[in-house]
Design a protein around this motif. Structure first.
Motif, PDB file in Angstrom:
ATOM      1  N   ALA A   1      23.994  10.833  -9.833  1.00 51.82           N
ATOM      2  CA  ALA A   1      25.107  11.134 -10.746  1.00 51.82           C
ATOM      3  C   ALA A   1      25.331  12.626 -10.940  1.00 51.82           C
ATOM      4  CB  ALA A   1      24.846  10.464 -12.104  1.00 51.82           C
ATOM      5  N   ILE A   2      24.851  13.462 -10.013  1.00 53.97           N
ATOM      6  CA  ILE A   2      25.010  14.903 -10.191  1.00 53.97           C
ATOM      7  C   ILE A   2      25.828  15.507  -9.052  1.00 53.97           C
ATOM      8  CG2 ILE A   2      22.919  15.130 -11.572  1.00 53.97           C
ATOM      9  CD1 ILE A   2      21.439  16.155  -9.154  1.00 53.97           C
ATOM     10  N   THR A   3      26.379  16.682  -9.307  1.00 53.08           N
ATOM     11  CA  THR A   3      27.246  17.345  -8.334  1.00 53.08           C
ATOM     12  C   THR A   3      26.419  18.019  -7.244  1.00 53.08           C
ATOM     13  OG1 THR A   3      27.231  19.446  -9.531  1.00 53.08           O
ATOM     14  CG2 THR A   3      28.879  17.825 -10.195  1.00 53.08           C
ATOM     15  N   ASP A   4      27.108  18.469  -6.195  1.00 55.08           N
ATOM     16  CA  ASP A   4      26.427  19.157  -5.099  1.00 55.08           C
ATOM     17  C   ASP A   4      25.683  20.400  -5.595  1.00 55.08           C
ATOM     18  OD1 ASP A   4      27.358  17.286  -3.350  1.00 55.08           O
ATOM     19  OD2 ASP A   4      29.012  18.501  -2.590  1.00 55.08           O
ATOM     20  N   LYS A   5      26.297  21.129  -6.518  1.00 54.50           N
ATOM     21  CA  LYS A   5      25.644  22.325  -7.075  1.00 54.50           C
ATOM     22  C   LYS A   5      24.350  21.956  -7.777  1.00 54.50           C
ATOM     23  CE  LYS A   5      26.324  26.020 -10.477  1.00 54.50           C
ATOM     24  NZ  LYS A   5      27.218  26.557 -11.542  1.00 54.50           N
ATOM     25  N   GLU A   6      24.380  20.869  -8.548  1.00 53.29           N
ATOM     26  CA  GLU A   6      23.182  20.438  -9.266  1.00 53.29           C
ATOM     27  C   GLU A   6      22.138  19.863  -8.317  1.00 53.29           C
ATOM     28  OE1 GLU A   6      25.520  18.045 -11.707  1.00 53.29           O
ATOM     29  OE2 GLU A   6      25.653  19.475 -13.364  1.00 53.29           O
ATOM     30  N   VAL A   7      22.587  19.258  -7.207  1.00 51.44           N
ATOM     31  CA  VAL A   7      21.645  18.796  -6.182  1.00 51.44           C
ATOM     32  C   VAL A   7      20.870  19.990  -5.624  1.00 51.44           C
ATOM     33  CG1 VAL A   7      21.441  17.791  -3.871  1.00 51.44           C
ATOM     34  CG2 VAL A   7      22.946  16.721  -5.550  1.00 51.44           C
ATOM     35  N   GLU A   8      21.575  21.080  -5.364  1.00 47.13           N
ATOM     36  CA  GLU A   8      20.903  22.288  -4.864  1.00 47.13           C
ATOM     37  C   GLU A   8      19.900  22.814  -5.892  1.00 47.13           C
ATOM     38  OE1 GLU A   8      21.026  23.457  -1.809  1.00 47.13           O
ATOM     39  OE2 GLU A   8      22.389  21.805  -1.337  1.00 47.13           O
ATOM     40  N   GLN A   9      20.254  22.744  -7.182  1.00 47.68           N
ATOM     41  CA  GLN A   9      19.317  23.153  -8.234  1.00 47.68           C
ATOM     42  C   GLN A   9      18.068  22.284  -8.190  1.00 47.68           C
ATOM     43  OE1 GLN A   9      22.776  23.491 -11.414  1.00 47.68           O
ATOM     44  NE2 GLN A   9      20.828  23.973 -12.348  1.00 47.68           N
ATOM     45  N   LEU A  10      18.283  20.969  -8.061  1.00 46.90           N
ATOM     46  CA  LEU A  10      17.146  20.045  -8.018  1.00 46.90           C
ATOM     47  C   LEU A  10      16.257  20.352  -6.831  1.00 46.90           C
ATOM     48  CD1 LEU A  10      15.551  17.543  -8.896  1.00 46.90           C
ATOM     49  CD2 LEU A  10      17.161  16.153  -7.568  1.00 46.90           C
ATOM     50  N   PHE A  11      16.833  20.597  -5.663  1.00 53.06           N
ATOM     51  CA  PHE A  11      16.035  20.879  -4.481  1.00 53.06           C
ATOM     52  C   PHE A  11      15.246  22.176  -4.642  1.00 53.06           C
ATOM     53  CE2 PHE A  11      18.894  18.251  -1.398  1.00 53.06           C
ATOM     54  CZ  PHE A  11      18.453  17.102  -2.037  1.00 53.06           C
TER      55      PHE A  11
ATOM     56  N   GLN B   1       0.840  -1.196   0.000  1.00 55.87           N
ATOM     57  CA  GLN B   1       0.000   0.000   0.000  1.00 55.87           C
ATOM     58  C   GLN B   1       0.876   1.248   0.000  1.00 55.87           C
ATOM     59  OE1 GLN B   1      -1.750   1.279   3.891  1.00 55.87           O
ATOM     60  NE2 GLN B   1      -1.319  -0.842   4.504  1.00 55.87           N
ATOM     61  N   LEU B   2       0.339   2.342  -0.542  1.00 52.57           N
ATOM     62  CA  LEU B   2       1.041   3.619  -0.573  1.00 52.57           C
ATOM     63  C   LEU B   2       0.022   4.732  -0.776  1.00 52.57           C
ATOM     64  CD1 LEU B   2       3.746   5.253  -0.712  1.00 52.57           C
ATOM     65  CD2 LEU B   2       3.622   4.953  -3.203  1.00 52.57           C
ATOM     66  N   LYS B   3       0.113   5.775   0.049  1.00 54.75           N
ATOM     67  CA  LYS B   3      -0.757   6.931  -0.091  1.00 54.75           C
ATOM     68  C   LYS B   3       0.097   8.195  -0.078  1.00 54.75           C
ATOM     69  CE  LYS B   3      -4.914   4.875   1.982  1.00 54.75           C
ATOM     70  NZ  LYS B   3      -5.983   5.030   3.010  1.00 54.75           N
ATOM     71  N   VAL B   4      -0.049   8.999  -1.126  1.00 58.59           N
ATOM     72  CA  VAL B   4       0.757  10.208  -1.279  1.00 58.59           C
ATOM     73  C   VAL B   4      -0.152  11.430  -1.199  1.00 58.59           C
ATOM     74  CG1 VAL B   4       2.325  11.478  -2.798  1.00 58.59           C
ATOM     75  CG2 VAL B   4       2.398   8.970  -2.738  1.00 58.59           C
ATOM     76  N   ARG B   5       0.170  12.336  -0.271  1.00 53.42           N
ATOM     77  CA  ARG B   5      -0.639  13.542  -0.094  1.00 53.42           C
ATOM     78  C   ARG B   5      -0.332  14.566  -1.177  1.00 53.42           C
ATOM     79  NH1 ARG B   5       0.434  16.442   4.667  1.00 53.42           N
ATOM     80  NH2 ARG B   5       2.503  15.500   4.861  1.00 53.42           N
ATOM     81  N   LYS B   6      -1.315  15.368  -1.505  1.00 50.86           N
ATOM     82  CA  LYS B   6      -1.149  16.417  -2.517  1.00 50.86           C
ATOM     83  C   LYS B   6      -0.123  17.446  -2.049  1.00 50.86           C
ATOM     84  CE  LYS B   6      -5.968  16.057  -4.079  1.00 50.86           C
ATOM     85  NZ  LYS B   6      -7.284  16.733  -4.129  1.00 50.86           N
ATOM     86  N   GLY B   7       0.720  17.876  -2.982  1.00 51.83           N
ATOM     87  CA  GLY B   7       1.670  18.940  -2.700  1.00 51.83           C
ATOM     88  C   GLY B   7       2.752  18.596  -1.695  1.00 51.83           C
TER      89      GLY B   7
ATOM     90  N   GLY C   1      11.219  22.500  -4.544  1.00 50.95           N
ATOM     91  CA  GLY C   1      10.522  23.512  -3.747  1.00 50.95           C
ATOM     92  C   GLY C   1       9.497  24.279  -4.563  1.00 50.95           C
ATOM     93  N   SER C   2       9.860  24.655  -5.787  1.00 53.04           N
ATOM     94  CA  SER C   2       8.919  25.408  -6.635  1.00 53.04           C
ATOM     95  C   SER C   2       7.756  24.525  -7.087  1.00 53.04           C
ATOM     96  CB  SER C   2       9.643  25.992  -7.849  1.00 53.04           C
ATOM     97  OG  SER C   2      10.131  24.973  -8.698  1.00 53.04           O
ATOM     98  N   LEU C   3       8.029  23.236  -7.323  1.00 55.42           N
ATOM     99  CA  LEU C   3       6.957  22.317  -7.705  1.00 55.42           C
ATOM    100  C   LEU C   3       5.969  22.130  -6.561  1.00 55.42           C
ATOM    101  CD1 LEU C   3       9.086  19.627  -9.587  1.00 55.42           C
ATOM    102  CD2 LEU C   3       7.411  21.167 -10.628  1.00 55.42           C
ATOM    103  N   LYS C   4       6.494  21.950  -5.342  1.00 47.44           N
ATOM    104  CA  LYS C   4       5.614  21.824  -4.166  1.00 47.44           C
ATOM    105  C   LYS C   4       4.729  23.053  -4.010  1.00 47.44           C
ATOM    106  CE  LYS C   4       6.717  20.465  -0.091  1.00 47.44           C
ATOM    107  NZ  LYS C   4       7.403  20.310   1.211  1.00 47.44           N
ATOM    108  N   ALA C   5       5.315  24.231  -4.232  1.00 41.63           N
ATOM    109  CA  ALA C   5       4.558  25.483  -4.091  1.00 41.63           C
ATOM    110  C   ALA C   5       3.408  25.543  -5.085  1.00 41.63           C
ATOM    111  CB  ALA C   5       5.487  26.680  -4.289  1.00 41.63           C
ATOM    112  N   LYS C   6       3.536  24.834  -6.210  1.00 42.49           N
ATOM    113  CA  LYS C   6       2.474  24.801  -7.221  1.00 42.49           C
ATOM    114  C   LYS C   6       1.483  23.661  -6.967  1.00 42.49           C
ATOM    115  CE  LYS C   6       5.559  26.599 -10.816  1.00 42.49           C
ATOM    116  NZ  LYS C   6       6.298  26.248 -12.056  1.00 42.49           N
TER     117      LYS C   6
END
Length: 496
Positions: A173-183, A26-32, A187-192
């Motif tokens: 497979a990404i650098t620390d800088k790119e990890v920060e970009q992903l995060f 089972q798995l339940k994912v909340r919106k946003g 964050g912007s996706l969650k806000a939407k």
């Protein structure tokens, strides 16, 4: 309440020949929200994600998306409903451009039905600007680094404007800088209001960005908790069903004479003037940022891309290694960085993957394979490495990533090397499997093997290495003993 969930899975079961991958899940994912899915390799995480994305059909159970029960007929169906996915194993079309890969299957056309490549490039450039990704849309995928290939995969998933995005090991497979970009993107996706299912073996990431955590074990549901209710120790206990007191199983070994000596090794455009020794019973860690040239150096030692200058000595004798065959003859083994592209032969069996580098040892006088001996030896390593498989005839492509990695380790152990090079040996491996591999490394060192380990995880470098060589932009920047090495010193050298 039910309407708080964007995704609801109940009683999901999936069986493959000889393996029950999911058992009443089972798995339940909340919106946003960002919902972490955790578990050891073979726990069923990727199988469930492929069900959610329409690649697999469950044998039993229900999938509800936005409150409605759905039966997906494929990934295109999932995308059309608002579900996209960043896959753990990258599979771009190498000879196509970045823009063509991003819009593959949904190409923009002119009024005459021709491909509108200019529009696709413009749209890709706008997408990259929004995501702060610095990649040329006209570049061919084959010319990109693994890190940039991963960023293109991330951008592709986001470009569908999905309501639910599955991210399966997006930072492997990404650098620390790119990890920060992903995060920042997350964050912007969650806000939407976008929901994200996030799979990673990096605990710091999970506790930094995730709201909820669900744990699977051996294809079964263990539980779901708010991230704030857990810490690393309690999460590990949920995942493995036992307490792992020592993450890095580094045990003392008698360090003897120099087995491998590299002197002034250089390859144009890749690395320059690299020198180091590795001793019997020693684990030498090679640290550095992505692009530092670590993999390129060991590929030259192994003869994949021979160096332009420099010398290699084994047991004090100068040797010429111009191909992997030469390296194998000199008792060197290499576990490569990318198990899918350069490691496993995916369409063939576990048995054949294991013996492919040592097959000459299992031929009789007539040139035929001693099949019983092969089977006995392979089964021995299945047991020693705790490889989860119903039989040696199972295709390696049907195993989890962690079990694939163990098969590739067994390949080299069957060859009985004196020098074992491990390039990112625990990338994409769960905490339990990591612990097993670390124990194995210690045991091998105690038997006198000389081990070179490349790792992008500093705790692993510090926990497992007797000495650490640090590289930056193709040059050796320093060498630290186990007593000297710490995170600050390594990072200072890696960035200098």
């Amino acid at each position: 309440m039910a309407n708080d969930y964007i995704l609801e899975l109940e009683h999901i079961t999936k069986t493959f020949p000889g393996v029950k991958a999911l058992d009443d899940i089972q798995l339940k994912v909340r919106k946003g929200t960002v919902h972490a899915l955790m578990g050891e390799n073979g726990a069923g995480k990727s199988t469930l994600m492929k069900i959610i994305f329409g690649i697999y059909t469950p044998d039993q159970g229900t999938v509800k998306f936005k409150g409605q029960e759905i039966k997906l007929s494929g990934s295109k169906d999932a995308l059309s409903r608002g579900i996209s996915m960043i896959h753990q194993e990258l599979s771009p079309i190498p000879q196509m451009t970045v823009a063509e890969n991003i819009y593959l299957g949904r190409e923009t056309t002119t009024g005459f039905g021709w491909l509108d490549k200019k529009k696709m490039v413009e749209d890709t450039r706008k997408l990259f600007e929004t995501l702060k990704i610095d990649i040329d849309p006209n570049a061919k995928m084959i010319d990109l680094s693994i890190a940039n290939t991963q960023m293109v995969e991330i951008a592709t998933a986001v470009s569908y404007n999905a309501d639910l995005i599955i991210m399966d090991e997006p930072t492997s497979a990404i650098t620390d800088k790119e990890v920060e970009q992903l995060f920042a993107i997350i964050g912007s996706l969650k806000a939407k209001g976008v929901s994200i299912i996030y799979i990673s073996h990096k605990m710091d990431e999970i506790f930094r960005i995730c709201d909820d955590i669900t744990v699977f074990r051996d294809g079964q549901y263990v539980g779901t908790k708010a991230a704030k209710e857990l810490d690393q120790e309690s999460l590990i206990q949920m995942m493995v069903g036992r307490e792992i007191k020592q993450v890095f199983h580094k045990e003392d070994a008698d360090i003897g004479e120099v087995v491998l000596s590299v002197k002034n090794l250089s390859r144009e455009g890749k690395f320059n003037n690299i020198s180091f020794d590795v001793r019997k019973g020693e684990i030498l860690g090679i640290a550095g940022l992505m692009g530092a040239g670590r993999t390129e150096v060991i590929e030259s030692i192994f003869g994949i891309h021979p160096p332009d200058a420099g010398e290699i000595y084994i047991n004090g004798v100068k040797v010429s290694i111009r191909s992997p065959r030469d390296a194998i003859k000199h008792k060197i083994g290499l576990l490569t960085e990318d198990r899918k592209i350069t490691g496993a032969f995916l369409p063939i069996s576990i048995r054949d993957n294991m013996i492919i580098s040592s097959i000459d040892s299992y031929l009789n006088r007539g040139g035929f394979i001693k099949r019983k001996l092969v089977t006995d030896m392979c089964n021995l390593f299945v047991e020693r490495l705790s490889i989860k498989t119903p039989s040696l005839d199972q295709l390696i492509m049907n195993l989890s990533g962690g079990n694939q990695q163990k098969v590739l380790l067994a390949r080299w152990l069957l060859n009985n090397p004196d020098i074992l090079i491990l390039d990112e040996p625990t990338r994409g491996i769960d905490v339990g499997a990591k612990s097993e591999i670390h124990k194995l490394m210690s045991r091998l060192a105690q038997t006198g093997k000389a081990i070179i380990m490349i790792s992008s995880e500093l705790p692993e470098v510090l926990g497992m290495s007797d000495r650490v060589v640090v590289m930056h932009e193709g040059r050796k920047k320093g060498e630290l003993s186990r007593a000297e090495a710490n995170q600050e010193k390594i990072m200072e050298l890696a960035y200098s």
